[in-house]
Write a protein that holds these residues in place. Structure first.
Motif, PDB file in Angstrom:
ATOM      1  N   ILE A 111       0.833  -1.210   0.000  1.00 43.91           N
ATOM      2  CA  ILE A 111       0.000   0.000   0.000  1.00 43.91           C
ATOM      3  C   ILE A 111       0.864   1.255   0.000  1.00 43.91           C
ATOM      4  O   ILE A 111       0.594   2.221  -0.732  1.00 43.91           O
ATOM      5  N   LEU A 112       1.924   1.271   0.815  1.00 41.84           N
ATOM      6  CA  LEU A 112       2.800   2.445   0.883  1.00 41.84           C
ATOM      7  C   LEU A 112       3.571   2.631  -0.425  1.00 41.84           C
ATOM      8  O   LEU A 112       3.784   3.763  -0.877  1.00 41.84           O
ATOM      9  N   SER A 113       3.995   1.522  -1.026  1.00 38.79           N
ATOM     10  CA  SER A 113       4.711   1.604  -2.305  1.00 38.79           C
ATOM     11  C   SER A 113       3.798   2.164  -3.393  1.00 38.79           C
ATOM     12  O   SER A 113       4.224   2.981  -4.226  1.00 38.79           O
ATOM     13  N   PHE A 114       2.535   1.725  -3.397  1.00 41.27           N
ATOM     14  CA  PHE A 114       1.544   2.249  -4.340  1.00 41.27           C
ATOM     15  C   PHE A 114       1.404   3.764  -4.172  1.00 41.27           C
ATOM     16  O   PHE A 114       1.440   4.526  -5.152  1.00 41.27           O
ATOM     17  N   THR A 115       1.252   4.211  -2.930  1.00 41.14           N
ATOM     18  CA  THR A 115       1.087   5.642  -2.653  1.00 41.14           C
ATOM     19  C   THR A 115       2.333   6.422  -3.055  1.00 41.14           C
ATOM     20  O   THR A 115       2.239   7.537  -3.582  1.00 41.14           O
ATOM     21  N   ASN A 116       3.500   5.845  -2.832  1.00 42.22           N
ATOM     22  CA  ASN A 116       4.750   6.512  -3.180  1.00 42.22           C
ATOM     23  C   ASN A 116       4.849   6.771  -4.676  1.00 42.22           C
ATOM     24  O   ASN A 116       5.330   7.830  -5.106  1.00 42.22           O
ATOM     25  N   LYS A 117       4.363   5.809  -5.473  1.00 43.77           N
ATOM     26  CA  LYS A 117       4.439   5.951  -6.930  1.00 43.77           C
ATOM     27  C   LYS A 117       3.395   6.931  -7.458  1.00 43.77           C
ATOM     28  O   LYS A 117       3.721   7.830  -8.244  1.00 43.77           O
ATOM     29  N   VAL A 118       2.143   6.752  -7.054  1.00 45.73           N
ATOM     30  CA  VAL A 118       1.091   7.599  -7.621  1.00 45.73           C
ATOM     31  C   VAL A 118       1.199   9.036  -7.117  1.00 45.73           C
ATOM     32  O   VAL A 118       0.759   9.976  -7.788  1.00 45.73           O
TER      33      VAL A 118
END
Length: 282
Positions: A17-24
């Motif tokens: 979830i954090l990796s997703f947020t970091n990218k978007v």
């Protein structure tokens, strides 16, 4: 052993979830910091699984550790984290109704893989949508006046286009030839179609009345150097604002023009529109 397993599983979900947020969100947070935040979040959720205050504090602390470089950065990340968490949680709930842990002990590994895959797909769709939105902000309607004829054109401002006419330093813009062909004088259009950029550059083949509006433009591309004919336009209005004096080069191909545009403007057009926007705001 069970506690360590739950911490590990929760940490993997948190990192996804954090990796997703970091990218978007384009936060540029390091992986190490994301793993630390994911572990801390997993540790306290496992320690206090049924405490709502603990869940809220853990969520706030985890997101702040991951994205709290500035308050605005942290605040903008919270919504994306919630969206990712609800999406992944809802998807896993749907799968859970079809697969039982008792009948399939590998369910947790399937669930983790499914979470990563689904967030990966959503991430790319999100980024693609954001890119299209960004490209649209560079696309405008315009009116080009060339030799007294008004030509409506959809234009795209290319921030990578720095081409200028070498003698005057005026910006050079590019227009798909087919978009303006019917508006051009027939003798000029015939001369332009007969002109060969790979031969010795010469404007003598163009009609005399138009030669004073023409300049030879040296173009440097990945295919090599070539010559083009620049036409000094009378005026060019973009969203009702006049572009500075400049030249237009007509190109045979326009398949590479973004957003279905008929013309590619030089980057100076963006600066002009920004200045006009600041003036209007005042």
């Amino acid at each position: 052993m069970y506690g360590e397993l739950m911490i590990g599983i929760n940490m993997l979900f948190n990192y996804a979830i954090l990796s997703f947020t970091n990218k978007v969100g384009n936060h540029q947070t390091s992986r190490r910091r994301l793993w630390v935040a994911a572990f801390i979040g997993a540790f306290f959720i496992t320690l206090f699984p049924y405490s709502l205050p603990a869940m809220i504090l853990t969520f706030l602390g985890m997101t702040y550790i991951a994205f709290g470089q500035t308050f605005s950065s942290w605040k903008s990340s919270v919504l994306a984290v919630l969206i990712a968490a609800f999406f992944a949680g809802g998807l896993l709930t749907l799968v859970y109704t079809q697969i039982s842990i008792s009948t399939n002990p590998n369910f947790l590994f399937v669930a983790i893989g499914l979470t990563y895959l689904s967030l990966y797909i959503v991430k790319h769709k999100w980024i693609d949508t954001r890119m299209v939105s960004k490209l649209m902000s560079f696309t405008h309607e315009s009116e080009l006046t060339l030799w007294g004829r008004v030509i409506p054109l959809k234009v795209f401002i290319d921030t990578g286009n720095h081409c200028i006419e070498p003698l005057s330093g005026d910006p050079v813009h590019f227009i798909g030839y087919q978009a303006v062909k019917e508006h051009l004088p027939k003798d000029f259009a015939s001369a332009l179609e007969a002109w060969r950029p790979d031969q010795t550059p010469d404007l003598a083949g163009f009609p005399a009345p138009h030669q004073k509006s023409l300049r030879l433009i040296r173009l440097q591309t990945v295919q090599g150097a070539s010559w083009a004919v620049g036409i000094k336009y009378d005026s060019w209005l973009v969203n009702g604002e006049a572009l500075p004096a400049g030249y237009a080069v007509l190109t045979k191909e326009r398949r590479q023009y973004p957003q279905g545009a008929s013309a590619i403007l030089q980057m100076s057009a963006m600066e002009m529109l920004k200045e006009e926007g600041r003036t209007a705001a005042c």
